[in-house]
Design a protein around this motif. Structure first.
Motif, PDB file in Angstrom:
ATOM      1  N   ARG A   1      -2.968  15.169  -0.005  1.00  0.00           N
ATOM      2  CA  ARG A   1      -2.864  14.743  -1.392  1.00  0.00           C
ATOM      3  C   ARG A   1      -2.346  13.331  -1.588  1.00  0.00           C
ATOM      4  NH1 ARG A   1      -1.004  18.531  -4.769  1.00  0.00           N
ATOM      5  NH2 ARG A   1      -0.257  17.025  -6.267  1.00  0.00           N
ATOM      6  N   PHE A   2      -1.729  12.700  -0.567  1.00  0.00           N
ATOM      7  CA  PHE A   2      -1.237  11.341  -0.726  1.00  0.00           C
ATOM      8  C   PHE A   2      -2.165  10.294  -0.113  1.00  0.00           C
ATOM      9  CE2 PHE A   2       2.635  13.899  -1.091  1.00  0.00           C
ATOM     10  CZ  PHE A   2       3.212  13.340  -2.218  1.00  0.00           C
ATOM     11  N   GLY A   3      -3.286  10.739   0.454  1.00  0.00           N
ATOM     12  CA  GLY A   3      -4.120   9.817   1.223  1.00  0.00           C
ATOM     13  C   GLY A   3      -4.642   8.636   0.437  1.00  0.00           C
ATOM     14  N   ASP A   4      -4.881   8.811  -0.874  1.00  0.00           N
ATOM     15  CA  ASP A   4      -5.428   7.719  -1.670  1.00  0.00           C
ATOM     16  C   ASP A   4      -4.339   6.954  -2.419  1.00  0.00           C
ATOM     17  OD1 ASP A   4      -4.770   9.778  -3.335  1.00  0.00           O
ATOM     18  OD2 ASP A   4      -6.629   9.755  -4.496  1.00  0.00           O
ATOM     19  N   ARG A   5      -3.076   7.162  -2.044  1.00  0.00           N
ATOM     20  CA  ARG A   5      -1.955   6.517  -2.734  1.00  0.00           C
ATOM     21  C   ARG A   5      -1.067   5.742  -1.759  1.00  0.00           C
ATOM     22  NH1 ARG A   5      -1.801   9.509  -7.702  1.00  0.00           N
ATOM     23  NH2 ARG A   5      -2.997  11.426  -7.503  1.00  0.00           N
ATOM     24  N   VAL A   6      -1.566   5.501  -0.564  1.00  0.00           N
ATOM     25  CA  VAL A   6      -0.718   4.970   0.501  1.00  0.00           C
ATOM     26  C   VAL A   6      -0.106   3.627   0.136  1.00  0.00           C
ATOM     27  CG1 VAL A   6      -0.718   4.092   2.861  1.00  0.00           C
ATOM     28  CG2 VAL A   6      -1.837   6.259   2.332  1.00  0.00           C
TER      29      VAL A   6
ATOM     30  N   LYS B   1      -5.922  10.443 -10.140  1.00  0.00           N
ATOM     31  CA  LYS B   1      -6.460   9.611  -9.069  1.00  0.00           C
ATOM     32  C   LYS B   1      -7.360   8.515  -9.640  1.00  0.00           C
ATOM     33  CE  LYS B   1      -6.547  13.192  -5.473  1.00  0.00           C
ATOM     34  NZ  LYS B   1      -7.392  13.841  -4.450  1.00  0.00           N
ATOM     35  N   PRO B   2      -7.672   7.478  -8.848  1.00  0.00           N
ATOM     36  CA  PRO B   2      -8.654   6.480  -9.288  1.00  0.00           C
ATOM     37  C   PRO B   2      -9.964   7.152  -9.677  1.00  0.00           C
ATOM     38  CG  PRO B   2      -7.527   5.718  -7.312  1.00  0.00           C
ATOM     39  CD  PRO B   2      -7.086   7.142  -7.532  1.00  0.00           C
ATOM     40  N   GLY B   3     -10.515   6.727 -10.808  1.00  0.00           N
ATOM     41  CA  GLY B   3     -11.754   7.320 -11.304  1.00  0.00           C
ATOM     42  C   GLY B   3     -11.546   8.454 -12.285  1.00  0.00           C
ATOM     43  N   ASP B   4     -10.353   8.996 -12.343  1.00  0.00           N
ATOM     44  CA  ASP B   4     -10.043  10.043 -13.310  1.00  0.00           C
ATOM     45  C   ASP B   4      -9.931   9.400 -14.693  1.00  0.00           C
ATOM     46  OD1 ASP B   4      -8.643  11.930 -14.987  1.00  0.00           O
ATOM     47  OD2 ASP B   4      -7.902  12.927 -13.194  1.00  0.00           O
ATOM     48  N   PRO B   5     -10.652   9.921 -15.708  1.00  0.00           N
ATOM     49  CA  PRO B   5     -10.602   9.299 -17.038  1.00  0.00           C
ATOM     50  C   PRO B   5      -9.216   9.327 -17.673  1.00  0.00           C
ATOM     51  CG  PRO B   5     -11.789  11.401 -17.086  1.00  0.00           C
ATOM     52  CD  PRO B   5     -11.598  11.041 -15.662  1.00  0.00           C
ATOM     53  N   ALA B   6      -8.309  10.144 -17.146  1.00  0.00           N
ATOM     54  CA  ALA B   6      -6.951  10.193 -17.705  1.00  0.00           C
ATOM     55  C   ALA B   6      -6.061   9.073 -17.179  1.00  0.00           C
ATOM     56  CB  ALA B   6      -6.312  11.541 -17.380  1.00  0.00           C
ATOM     57  N   ARG B   7      -6.522   8.358 -16.169  1.00  0.00           N
ATOM     58  CA  ARG B   7      -5.665   7.369 -15.504  1.00  0.00           C
ATOM     59  C   ARG B   7      -5.394   6.147 -16.399  1.00  0.00           C
ATOM     60  NH1 ARG B   7      -4.550   6.334  -9.788  1.00  0.00           N
ATOM     61  NH2 ARG B   7      -4.335   4.120  -9.318  1.00  0.00           N
ATOM     62  N   GLU B   8      -6.419   5.601 -17.003  1.00  0.00           N
ATOM     63  CA  GLU B   8      -6.239   4.389 -17.819  1.00  0.00           C
ATOM     64  C   GLU B   8      -5.372   4.660 -19.051  1.00  0.00           C
ATOM     65  OE1 GLU B   8      -8.838   0.829 -19.998  1.00  0.00           O
ATOM     66  OE2 GLU B   8      -9.801   2.248 -18.625  1.00  0.00           O
ATOM     67  N   PRO B   9      -5.609   5.752 -19.804  1.00  0.00           N
ATOM     68  CA  PRO B   9      -4.696   6.032 -20.931  1.00  0.00           C
ATOM     69  C   PRO B   9      -3.248   6.225 -20.491  1.00  0.00           C
ATOM     70  CG  PRO B   9      -6.719   7.301 -21.149  1.00  0.00           C
ATOM     71  CD  PRO B   9      -6.762   6.670 -19.784  1.00  0.00           C
ATOM     72  N   LEU B  10      -3.040   6.816 -19.317  1.00  0.00           N
ATOM     73  CA  LEU B  10      -1.680   6.972 -18.797  1.00  0.00           C
ATOM     74  C   LEU B  10      -1.038   5.604 -18.577  1.00  0.00           C
ATOM     75  CD1 LEU B  10       0.674   8.599 -17.534  1.00  0.00           C
ATOM     76  CD2 LEU B  10      -0.586   8.515 -15.360  1.00  0.00           C
ATOM     77  N   CYS B  11      -1.776   4.693 -17.968  1.00  0.00           N
ATOM     78  CA  CYS B  11      -1.240   3.358 -17.702  1.00  0.00           C
ATOM     79  C   CYS B  11      -1.001   2.584 -19.000  1.00  0.00           C
ATOM     80  CB  CYS B  11      -2.176   2.594 -16.776  1.00  0.00           C
ATOM     81  SG  CYS B  11      -2.250   3.278 -15.091  1.00  0.00           S
ATOM     82  N   ASP B  12      -1.866   2.789 -19.994  1.00  0.00           N
ATOM     83  CA  ASP B  12      -1.652   2.147 -21.296  1.00  0.00           C
ATOM     84  C   ASP B  12      -0.363   2.656 -21.943  1.00  0.00           C
ATOM     85  OD1 ASP B  12      -3.998   0.728 -20.981  1.00  0.00           O
ATOM     86  OD2 ASP B  12      -5.199   2.056 -22.255  1.00  0.00           O
ATOM     87  N   ALA B  13      -0.144   3.958 -21.862  1.00  0.00           N
ATOM     88  CA  ALA B  13       1.077   4.531 -22.430  1.00  0.00           C
ATOM     89  C   ALA B  13       2.312   4.036 -21.668  1.00  0.00           C
ATOM     90  CB  ALA B  13       1.002   6.054 -22.384  1.00  0.00           C
ATOM     91  N   LEU B  14       2.160   3.856 -20.372  1.00  0.00           N
ATOM     92  CA  LEU B  14       3.267   3.325 -19.572  1.00  0.00           C
ATOM     93  C   LEU B  14       3.602   1.896 -19.991  1.00  0.00           C
ATOM     94  CD1 LEU B  14       5.112   3.990 -17.078  1.00  0.00           C
ATOM     95  CD2 LEU B  14       3.450   2.667 -15.728  1.00  0.00           C
TER      96      LEU B  14
END
Length: 258
Positions: A12-17, A217-230
């Protein structure tokens, strides 16, 4: 329903190294000194760091003059540790798990598991730790526990609960007292807490967030809104372009006995 493959700790951490090695918290220097004193270690003694990841604790053990065997089943994380720590003469790295380290019997004086034990199978990990420890050897379980002790910390926790379903669902972050006891068995444990802090600009805060296995993960449509909220959260709480994460670094140690 959650996909069970998403919870395989070896994957589960392979794409977050990169985010993990750059933005995850290290450990206070006092922790390594405490481990050495409690386990009665000398320079050159061998330690097995189980679930070593990118080597955040392994580095501290090596810097203290110990020989550290980093045991890590995730190939990208293991490769990152090898690239960062390969220049230490006491470093070695193996593809193994807490339940099957591949290390020789009675080959280390201390076993450590930092930010990793909650993924282990307690009884099997205990048996393997006893196998690789010299008689009278010690084992230590360690976590950095993020404190929720400021308005920023409360807002960050709310963000995770609202936008990271795996976090809100209670995906493991640390072990219960009962699970810790299952690993140490009848041994008398010693416990200590240390204070630790990280300070981030926005890019660091974003990297720290995305290093966590429960974020999209990258490509997940929830990722960009999360970063905007951050970004909104950071702009609200930053002081001089920085926000702070506070941690309690919690450690338990004991001599493992059959």
């Amino acid at each position: 329903m959650h996909d069970p493959d998403r919870y395989r700790p070896t994957e589960r951490f392979g794409d977050r190294v990169d985010d993990y090695r750059r933005y995850r918290p290290g450990y206070p220097g006092a922790l390594t000194r405490w481990l050495i004193a409690e386990a009665v270690l000398d320079a050159g003694d061998a330690v097995a760091d189980i679930g070593a990841g990118t080597g955040l604790l392994t580095r501290d053990l090596l810097a203290a003059g110990l020989h550290a065997r980093a045991v890590e089943p995730n190939a990208p994380m293991r490769a990152a540790a090898e690239a960062d720590l390969g220049h230490y003469p006491g470093f070695s790295s193996v593809d193994g798990t807490a339940e099957a380290t591949t290390l020789a019997a009675a080959s280390v004086k201390l076993v450590t598991a930092a930010q990793a034990y909650h993924w282990f199978q307690p009884e099997a990990a205990r048996a393997e730790s006893i196998r690789i420890l010299v008689p009278g050897g010690h084992a230590a379980l360690i976590w950095n526990v993020r404190r929720i002790d400021s308005r920023f910390a409360e807002a960050y926790e709310t963000l995770l609960m609202a936008r990271c379903p795996d976090y809100a669902a209670g995906q493991p972050h640390q072990a219960s007292v009962a699970d810790i006891a299952r690993y140490f068995g009848p041994a008398t444990t010693r416990h200590v807490d240390f204070d630790y802090q990280q300070h981030f600009d926005f890019e660091g805060l974003k990297g720290r967030l995305l290093s966590s296995s429960y974020t999209p993960k990258p490509g997940d449509p929830a990722r960009e809104p999360l970063c905007d909220a951050l970004r909104t959260l950071f702009d609200q709480y930053q002081q001089d372009g920085q926000v702070a994460f506070g941690y309690d670094t919690r450690a338990w140690i004991a001599q493992l006995k059959v």
